[in-house]
Design a protein around this motif. Structure first.
Motif, PDB file in Angstrom:
ATOM      1  N   VAL A 204       0.763  -1.276  -0.042  1.00 28.49           N
ATOM      2  CA  VAL A 204      -0.130   0.063  -0.075  1.00 28.49           C
ATOM      3  C   VAL A 204       0.678   1.455   0.009  1.00 28.49           C
ATOM      4  CG1 VAL A 204      -1.682   1.347   1.395  1.00 28.49           C
ATOM      5  CG2 VAL A 204      -1.861  -1.302   1.098  1.00 28.49           C
ATOM      6  N   ASN A 205       1.870   1.122   0.850  1.00 31.59           N
ATOM      7  CA  ASN A 205       3.072   2.274   0.738  1.00 31.59           C
ATOM      8  C   ASN A 205       3.298   2.843  -0.806  1.00 31.59           C
ATOM      9  OD1 ASN A 205       2.474   3.320   3.606  1.00 31.59           O
ATOM     10  ND2 ASN A 205       4.288   1.806   4.234  1.00 31.59           N
ATOM     11  N   LYS A 206       3.797   1.613  -1.254  1.00 29.49           N
ATOM     12  CA  LYS A 206       4.350   1.757  -2.729  1.00 29.49           C
ATOM     13  C   LYS A 206       3.035   2.395  -3.775  1.00 29.49           C
ATOM     14  CE  LYS A 206       7.442  -2.188  -2.534  1.00 29.49           C
ATOM     15  NZ  LYS A 206       7.756  -3.408  -2.782  1.00 29.49           N
ATOM     16  N   LEU A 207       1.903   1.835  -3.360  1.00 34.53           N
ATOM     17  CA  LEU A 207       0.862   2.439  -4.274  1.00 34.53           C
ATOM     18  C   LEU A 207       0.369   3.621  -3.843  1.00 34.53           C
ATOM     19  CD1 LEU A 207      -1.853  -0.563  -4.088  1.00 34.53           C
ATOM     20  CD2 LEU A 207      -0.661   0.350  -6.199  1.00 34.53           C
ATOM     21  N   LYS A 208       0.647   4.376  -2.940  1.00 36.13           N
ATOM     22  CA  LYS A 208       0.547   5.570  -2.522  1.00 36.13           C
ATOM     23  C   LYS A 208       1.324   6.553  -3.208  1.00 36.13           C
ATOM     24  CE  LYS A 208       0.570   6.635   2.110  1.00 36.13           C
ATOM     25  NZ  LYS A 208       0.869   6.196   3.530  1.00 36.13           N
ATOM     26  N   PHE A 227      -6.040  -7.126   2.023  1.00 34.66           N
ATOM     27  CA  PHE A 227      -5.509  -6.000   1.102  1.00 34.66           C
ATOM     28  C   PHE A 227      -6.608  -4.817   0.881  1.00 34.66           C
ATOM     29  CE2 PHE A 227      -5.538  -4.348  -3.135  1.00 34.66           C
ATOM     30  CZ  PHE A 227      -4.287  -3.531  -3.343  1.00 34.66           C
ATOM     31  N   CYS A 228      -7.834  -5.315   0.553  1.00 32.46           N
ATOM     32  CA  CYS A 228      -8.650  -4.215   0.188  1.00 32.46           C
ATOM     33  C   CYS A 228      -9.194  -3.394   1.524  1.00 32.46           C
ATOM     34  CB  CYS A 228     -10.143  -4.780  -0.095  1.00 32.46           C
ATOM     35  SG  CYS A 228     -10.204  -5.805  -1.724  1.00 32.46           S
ATOM     36  N   ASN A 229      -9.331  -3.913   2.781  1.00 32.80           N
ATOM     37  CA  ASN A 229      -9.334  -3.307   3.829  1.00 32.80           C
ATOM     38  C   ASN A 229      -8.123  -2.092   4.166  1.00 32.80           C
ATOM     39  OD1 ASN A 229     -11.849  -3.962   4.548  1.00 32.80           O
ATOM     40  ND2 ASN A 229     -11.148  -5.863   5.473  1.00 32.80           N
ATOM     41  N   GLN A 230      -6.965  -2.699   4.025  1.00 28.91           N
ATOM     42  CA  GLN A 230      -5.684  -1.877   4.139  1.00 28.91           C
ATOM     43  C   GLN A 230      -5.611  -0.818   2.975  1.00 28.91           C
ATOM     44  OE1 GLN A 230      -2.040  -4.300   5.104  1.00 28.91           O
ATOM     45  NE2 GLN A 230      -3.810  -5.925   5.925  1.00 28.91           N
ATOM     46  N   LEU A 231      -5.951  -1.143   2.046  1.00 32.17           N
ATOM     47  CA  LEU A 231      -6.126   0.049   0.688  1.00 32.17           C
ATOM     48  C   LEU A 231      -7.037   1.130   1.147  1.00 32.17           C
ATOM     49  CD1 LEU A 231      -4.700   0.587  -2.225  1.00 32.17           C
ATOM     50  CD2 LEU A 231      -6.829  -0.486  -2.802  1.00 32.17           C
ATOM     51  N   SER A 232      -8.134   0.846   1.451  1.00 31.99           N
ATOM     52  CA  SER A 232      -9.327   1.435   1.645  1.00 31.99           C
ATOM     53  C   SER A 232      -8.986   2.516   2.991  1.00 31.99           C
ATOM     54  CB  SER A 232     -10.614   1.080   1.817  1.00 31.99           C
ATOM     55  OG  SER A 232     -10.638   0.194   2.894  1.00 31.99           O
ATOM     56  N   ALA A 233      -8.048   2.198   3.683  1.00 29.27           N
ATOM     57  CA  ALA A 233      -8.029   3.126   4.999  1.00 29.27           C
ATOM     58  C   ALA A 233      -7.499   4.373   4.489  1.00 29.27           C
ATOM     59  CB  ALA A 233      -6.902   2.136   5.731  1.00 29.27           C
ATOM     60  N   TYR A 234      -6.846   4.568   3.324  1.00 36.87           N
ATOM     61  CA  TYR A 234      -6.431   5.788   2.916  1.00 36.87           C
ATOM     62  C   TYR A 234      -7.314   6.487   1.774  1.00 36.87           C
ATOM     63  CZ  TYR A 234      -2.066   4.189   4.749  1.00 36.87           C
ATOM     64  OH  TYR A 234      -0.975   3.659   5.630  1.00 36.87           O
ATOM     65  N   PRO A 235      -7.862   7.597   2.291  1.00 36.29           N
ATOM     66  CA  PRO A 235      -8.971   8.198   1.399  1.00 36.29           C
ATOM     67  C   PRO A 235      -8.682   8.459   0.043  1.00 36.29           C
ATOM     68  CG  PRO A 235      -8.702   9.484   3.498  1.00 36.29           C
ATOM     69  CD  PRO A 235      -7.715   8.456   3.527  1.00 36.29           C
ATOM     70  N   ASP A 239     -11.993   6.114  -4.315  1.00 42.97           N
ATOM     71  CA  ASP A 239     -12.603   5.940  -5.501  1.00 42.97           C
ATOM     72  C   ASP A 239     -12.070   4.792  -6.636  1.00 42.97           C
ATOM     73  OD1 ASP A 239     -14.380   8.061  -5.131  1.00 42.97           O
ATOM     74  OD2 ASP A 239     -12.931   9.457  -5.522  1.00 42.97           O
ATOM     75  N   VAL A 240     -10.994   4.128  -6.062  1.00 37.98           N
ATOM     76  CA  VAL A 240     -10.545   2.887  -6.816  1.00 37.98           C
ATOM     77  C   VAL A 240     -11.276   1.821  -6.810  1.00 37.98           C
ATOM     78  CG1 VAL A 240      -8.587   1.345  -6.676  1.00 37.98           C
ATOM     79  CG2 VAL A 240      -8.128   4.024  -6.379  1.00 37.98           C
ATOM     80  N   VAL A 241     -11.323   1.321  -8.137  1.00 38.31           N
ATOM     81  CA  VAL A 241     -12.415   0.150  -8.302  1.00 38.31           C
ATOM     82  C   VAL A 241     -11.326  -1.143  -8.122  1.00 38.31           C
ATOM     83  CG1 VAL A 241     -13.352  -1.112 -10.144  1.00 38.31           C
ATOM     84  CG2 VAL A 241     -14.102   1.253  -9.856  1.00 38.31           C
ATOM     85  N   VAL A 242     -11.763  -2.080  -7.632  1.00 38.18           N
ATOM     86  CA  VAL A 242     -11.030  -3.533  -7.562  1.00 38.18           C
ATOM     87  C   VAL A 242     -11.826  -4.389  -8.406  1.00 38.18           C
ATOM     88  CG1 VAL A 242     -10.372  -5.260  -5.885  1.00 38.18           C
ATOM     89  CG2 VAL A 242     -10.354  -2.889  -5.213  1.00 38.18           C
TER      90      VAL A 242
END
Length: 351
Positions: A204-208, A227-235, A239-242
């Motif tokens: 997630v840090n890399k994705l940021k 993964f999804c829950n940790q990704l969505s922790a950042y506003p 709006d990202v689609v999985v």
């Protein structure tokens, strides 16, 4: 009077027992991850098989019996499962899950069995066995379906690809990158994770640091919703689609995503109509391709056995299935000379 009645019960029971004993028992060995990281998906595979066997047994002059072996989500244990089934004289084996099917496949070569693989995107399993049939959409089918939906339906331009580090999942992610790029999209980030992984902080840090509007995600168990829950922790990712494969439609994933703001889509190949109704009435859950593909396997075995003059002649049954089209609950299913079949997929919005 009581004694006469008691004797009548014994006679009837003996007659029923004799009738059951006279029925041929067709043993189907099932190698499935019923514990470990893959257990959240196991019920779907098992339930599809159970529904088919119950239907067959209600109308057949044979008794179909499922013999379950838990591979504990470990390819090495899958090999032990197969060896136990072999010692029991099982001639029909279903291995669910690509990595487990691949581990077992070399052991089946030259053996007098029919080996079915389900929930396996990887066609390479057919190169390791001369008696295998792959009953599932291919890696290329999943990749083409997902890439087209992301680019042409959702209009996404920049995506990340996060995949479990297994042969089948890597085959899917590599094909997806190729297809999405060919459509004019950009894969701006790729990464892998291990089976059972639940900490995605580094990913997630890399994705940021990337500008993405969608994530293509493959895998199963706790990893997908972690993964999804940790990704969505950042506003910035709200709006990202999985978009993922069938493993994102399991009850475990859905329940753990109940309050997650991400929009999730699933590429799947499942039965509708009567099967969907029956499955939900029986198990209280939606069916998916895991249950659908498993469901048709006992029927393939039955038709192959019914076609043979000698029902112990496995080779003739193998030759019967290859290069033939079957009218199944999933529509026409055609196997080629290698035992491979092509099944279509479509995308559903999960939430």
């Amino acid at each position: 009077m009581k004694r006469i009645f008691h004797l009548m019960i014994i006679v009837v029971a003996a007659m029923v027992s004799s009738c059951v004993a006279d029925k041929d028992v067709v043993k189907i060995g099932v190698i499935s991850p019923m514990t470990g990281a893959g257990a959240s998906c196991a019920d779907y595979w098992v339930n599809g098989l159970k529904l088919a066997v119950e239907e067959i047994n209600s109308a057949s002059d044979e008794t179909y019996e499922l013999i379950f072996e838990d591979c504990q989500s470990d390819p090495a244990e899958a090999i032990s499962c197969y060896k136990r089934l072999e010692l029991r004289g099982v001639k029909y084996v279903v291995a669910v899950g690509g990595q487990f099917a691949m581990a077992v496949a070399p052991l089946t070569k030259g053996k007098d069995i029919l080996y079915f693989t389900s929930a396996d995107y990887n066609e390479a399993v057919l190169n390791e066995s001369d008696c295998a049939f792959r009953v599932y959409p291919s890696a290329n089918t999943l990749a083409e379906t997902a890439a087209d939906y992301l680019k042409n339906t959702l209009g996404k331009e920049n995506i990340a690809v996060i995949t479990m580090n297994t042969v089948p999942n890597l085959a899917v992610s590599n094909a997806l990158e190729e297809d999405f790029t060919a459509l004019g999209g950009n894969v701006v980030f790729k990464d892998t994770y291990n089976i059972g992984q639940f900490d995605f902080k580094d990913v997630v840090n890399k994705l940021k640091t990337k500008k993405i509007d969608a994530v293509f995600l493959t895998g199963f168990g706790t990893s997908t919703y972690s993964f999804c829950n940790q990704l969505s922790a950042y506003p910035q990712f709200n709006d990202v689609v999985v978009l993922g494969d069938v493993n994102l439609s399991t009850a475990d994933f859905v329940s753990n995503m109940a309050n997650n703001p991400l929009t999730v889509y699933v590429a799947d190949s499942k039965l509708a109509g009567e099967f969907e109704i029956l499955y939900k009435e029986t198990y209280g859950d939606e069916s998916n391709s895991l249950s659908s593909c498993s469901y048709i396997i006992p029927y393939l075995i039955k038709e192959a056995r019914d076609s043979a003059d000698d029902k112990d002649d496995i080779k003739s049954q193998l030759n019967y299935i290859r290069n033939r089209t079957f009218d199944t609950a999933m529509g026409d299913v055609t196997f080629d000379s290698t035992g491979n079949c092509a099944l279509s997929m479509q995308v559903y919005r999960l939430k």
